[in-house]
Design a protein around this motif. Structure first.
Motif, PDB file in Angstrom:
ATOM      1  N   GLY A  11      45.878 -64.807  38.434  1.00 16.22           N
ATOM      2  CA  GLY A  11      47.218 -64.394  38.834  1.00 16.22           C
ATOM      3  C   GLY A  11      47.956 -63.840  37.634  1.00 16.22           C
ATOM      4  O   GLY A  11      47.475 -63.903  36.499  1.00 16.22           O
ATOM      5  N   LEU A  12      49.125 -63.309  37.884  1.00 19.15           N
ATOM      6  CA  LEU A  12      49.936 -62.733  36.818  1.00 19.15           C
ATOM      7  C   LEU A  12      50.372 -63.791  35.811  1.00 19.15           C
ATOM      8  O   LEU A  12      50.418 -64.984  36.127  1.00 19.15           O
ATOM      9  CB  LEU A  12      51.186 -62.078  37.416  1.00 19.15           C
ATOM     10  N   SER A  13      50.727 -63.346  34.636  1.00 20.48           N
ATOM     11  CA  SER A  13      51.309 -64.224  33.631  1.00 20.48           C
ATOM     12  C   SER A  13      52.585 -64.833  34.215  1.00 20.48           C
ATOM     13  O   SER A  13      53.434 -64.122  34.760  1.00 20.48           O
ATOM     14  CB  SER A  13      51.645 -63.420  32.367  1.00 20.48           C
ATOM     15  N   GLY A  14      52.706 -66.148  34.132  1.00 21.09           N
ATOM     16  CA  GLY A  14      53.893 -66.825  34.654  1.00 21.09           C
ATOM     17  C   GLY A  14      53.802 -67.220  36.112  1.00 21.09           C
ATOM     18  O   GLY A  14      54.751 -67.786  36.665  1.00 21.09           O
ATOM     19  N   SER A  15      52.660 -66.960  36.755  1.00 26.07           N
ATOM     20  CA  SER A  15      52.540 -67.279  38.183  1.00 26.07           C
ATOM     21  C   SER A  15      52.371 -68.775  38.431  1.00 26.07           C
ATOM     22  O   SER A  15      52.647 -69.256  39.528  1.00 26.07           O
ATOM     23  CB  SER A  15      51.371 -66.509  38.815  1.00 26.07           C
ATOM     24  N   GLY A  16      51.909 -69.508  37.409  1.00 26.90           N
ATOM     25  CA  GLY A  16      51.741 -70.951  37.564  1.00 26.90           C
ATOM     26  C   GLY A  16      50.320 -71.441  37.427  1.00 26.90           C
ATOM     27  O   GLY A  16      50.024 -72.591  37.738  1.00 26.90           O
ATOM     28  N   LYS A  17      49.428 -70.604  36.930  1.00 30.15           N
ATOM     29  CA  LYS A  17      48.011 -70.972  36.811  1.00 30.15           C
ATOM     30  C   LYS A  17      47.806 -72.216  35.952  1.00 30.15           C
ATOM     31  O   LYS A  17      47.186 -73.179  36.380  1.00 30.15           O
ATOM     32  CB  LYS A  17      47.203 -69.803  36.218  1.00 30.15           C
ATOM     33  N   THR A  18      48.321 -72.178  34.746  1.00 29.97           N
ATOM     34  CA  THR A  18      48.124 -73.295  33.820  1.00 29.97           C
ATOM     35  C   THR A  18      48.838 -74.544  34.324  1.00 29.97           C
ATOM     36  O   THR A  18      48.285 -75.651  34.262  1.00 29.97           O
ATOM     37  CB  THR A  18      48.606 -72.912  32.407  1.00 29.97           C
ATOM     38  N   THR A  19      50.031 -74.383  34.834  1.00 29.29           N
ATOM     39  CA  THR A  19      50.781 -75.523  35.380  1.00 29.29           C
ATOM     40  C   THR A  19      49.989 -76.202  36.486  1.00 29.29           C
ATOM     41  O   THR A  19      49.861 -77.428  36.509  1.00 29.29           O
ATOM     42  CB  THR A  19      52.148 -75.060  35.912  1.00 29.29           C
ATOM     43  N   LEU A  20      49.419 -75.408  37.400  1.00 25.36           N
ATOM     44  CA  LEU A  20      48.614 -75.984  38.485  1.00 25.36           C
ATOM     45  C   LEU A  20      47.356 -76.656  37.956  1.00 25.36           C
ATOM     46  O   LEU A  20      46.977 -77.726  38.444  1.00 25.36           O
ATOM     47  CB  LEU A  20      48.243 -74.917  39.513  1.00 25.36           C
ATOM     48  N   VAL A 102      34.891 -71.121  42.971  1.00 24.79           N
ATOM     49  CA  VAL A 102      36.017 -71.032  43.901  1.00 24.79           C
ATOM     50  C   VAL A 102      37.113 -70.223  43.226  1.00 24.79           C
ATOM     51  O   VAL A 102      37.652 -70.631  42.195  1.00 24.79           O
ATOM     52  CB  VAL A 102      36.554 -72.435  44.287  1.00 24.79           C
ATOM     53  N   GLU A 103      37.413 -69.063  43.801  1.00 24.45           N
ATOM     54  CA  GLU A 103      38.491 -68.232  43.273  1.00 24.45           C
ATOM     55  C   GLU A 103      39.802 -68.659  43.929  1.00 24.45           C
ATOM     56  O   GLU A 103      39.907 -68.674  45.159  1.00 24.45           O
ATOM     57  CB  GLU A 103      38.207 -66.760  43.562  1.00 24.45           C
ATOM     58  N   ILE A 104      40.768 -69.008  43.091  1.00 25.00           N
ATOM     59  CA  ILE A 104      42.083 -69.403  43.574  1.00 25.00           C
ATOM     60  C   ILE A 104      43.091 -68.371  43.073  1.00 25.00           C
ATOM     61  O   ILE A 104      43.297 -68.233  41.856  1.00 25.00           O
ATOM     62  CB  ILE A 104      42.471 -70.817  43.091  1.00 25.00           C
ATOM     63  N   TYR A 105      43.677 -67.656  44.001  1.00 26.35           N
ATOM     64  CA  TYR A 105      44.680 -66.655  43.659  1.00 26.35           C
ATOM     65  C   TYR A 105      46.034 -67.345  43.628  1.00 26.35           C
ATOM     66  O   TYR A 105      46.528 -67.813  44.657  1.00 26.35           O
ATOM     67  CB  TYR A 105      44.648 -65.519  44.674  1.00 26.35           C
ATOM     68  N   VAL A 106      46.608 -67.424  42.441  1.00 28.03           N
ATOM     69  CA  VAL A 106      47.939 -68.003  42.274  1.00 28.03           C
ATOM     70  C   VAL A 106      48.916 -66.846  42.442  1.00 28.03           C
ATOM     71  O   VAL A 106      49.178 -66.075  41.523  1.00 28.03           O
ATOM     72  CB  VAL A 106      48.083 -68.714  40.909  1.00 28.03           C
ATOM     73  N   LYS A 107      49.401 -66.738  43.657  1.00 27.59           N
ATOM     74  CA  LYS A 107      50.209 -65.598  44.058  1.00 27.59           C
ATOM     75  C   LYS A 107      51.673 -65.827  43.704  1.00 27.59           C
ATOM     76  O   LYS A 107      52.237 -66.888  43.994  1.00 27.59           O
ATOM     77  CB  LYS A 107      50.062 -65.387  45.575  1.00 27.59           C
ATOM     78  N   CYS A 108      52.256 -64.813  43.097  1.00 28.21           N
ATOM     79  CA  CYS A 108      53.673 -64.856  42.744  1.00 28.21           C
ATOM     80  C   CYS A 108      54.095 -63.421  42.450  1.00 28.21           C
ATOM     81  O   CYS A 108      53.371 -62.688  41.779  1.00 28.21           O
ATOM     82  CB  CYS A 108      53.872 -65.750  41.509  1.00 28.21           C
ATOM     83  N   SER A 109      55.248 -63.036  42.923  1.00 28.88           N
ATOM     84  CA  SER A 109      55.700 -61.664  42.711  1.00 28.88           C
ATOM     85  C   SER A 109      55.974 -61.401  41.235  1.00 28.88           C
ATOM     86  O   SER A 109      56.312 -62.312  40.469  1.00 28.88           O
ATOM     87  CB  SER A 109      56.966 -61.397  43.527  1.00 28.88           C
ATOM     88  N   LEU A 110      55.826 -60.152  40.844  1.00 32.26           N
ATOM     89  CA  LEU A 110      56.115 -59.746  39.478  1.00 32.26           C
ATOM     90  C   LEU A 110      57.558 -60.100  39.115  1.00 32.26           C
ATOM     91  O   LEU A 110      57.831 -60.585  38.009  1.00 32.26           O
ATOM     92  CB  LEU A 110      55.869 -58.245  39.319  1.00 32.26           C
ATOM     93  N   GLU A 111      58.466 -59.904  40.057  1.00 31.53           N
ATOM     94  CA  GLU A 111      59.879 -60.189  39.805  1.00 31.53           C
ATOM     95  C   GLU A 111      60.100 -61.670  39.495  1.00 31.53           C
ATOM     96  O   GLU A 111      60.843 -62.025  38.576  1.00 31.53           O
ATOM     97  CB  GLU A 111      60.737 -59.768  41.014  1.00 31.53           C
TER      98      GLU A 111
END
Length: 175
Positions: A11-20, A102-111
């Protein structure tokens, strides 16, 4: 008990990947599941100081992570890999080299990612200090068929972690 599996958070930078990954790691350890975290930023700072963000440099970082994930997975470790990994072809190669994957898409808008801007990277990218910034001046190719989509604008950390845990249990990776 557990089986090895690589959970690849993209996912994008800041989407929450590391947090999750950190939340999931804590929950899995409470369940006595052996885990290992692989994080793009950590790998860069520990193994690849000075590595840039060209497609080639990103590929080296991701290929190294995939190799480590493959070794850990085959030894029954649940690998939590947090990498932007912006290119579909790159993720397809990883999928071929690691089983199960397992691919996990951490979806979050660019905004929303820019609003969060945890590391101050979007501010720098908007001002031109960071060229080739994923999602702005460099591509991010959303996964076409990830095993799981976690929308961090719709679900908080706990809800997202529960979704992932439910998937792992349902598919027999942890029991």
């Amino acid at each position: 008990m557990q089986n090895g599996v690589t959970l690849w958070f993209t996912g994008l930078s800041g989407s929450g990947k590391t947090t999750l990954c950190l939340c999931l790691d804590q929950r899995l350890q409470q369940m006595n599941v052996r885990t290992e975290l692989l994080d793009g930023d950590v790998l860069r700072s520990q193994l690849f100081r000075g590595l840039g963000f060209s497609k080639e440099d990103r590929s080296l970082n991701v290929r190294t992570a995939a190799y480590l994930a493959q070794l850990l997975t085959r030894n029954d470790i649940v690998v939590l890999a947090s990498f932007i990994s912006p290119y579909r072809d790159m993720r397809a190669q990883i999928r071929q080299s690691i089983q199960p994957f397992v691919e996990i898409y951490v979806k979050c808008s660019l905004e929303e990612c820019a609003r969060r801007d945890v590391k101050g990277l979007y501010r720098k990218a908007f001002s031109g200090e960071i060229p080739h910034f994923t999602g702005l001046t460099a591509p991010y190719e959303e996964p076409l068929r990830p095993e799981l989509i976690v929308d961090t604008e719709q679900h908080n950390e706990d809800q997202s972690t529960e979704l992932i845990l439910a998937y792992l249990i349902e598919h027999g990776y942890i029991y």
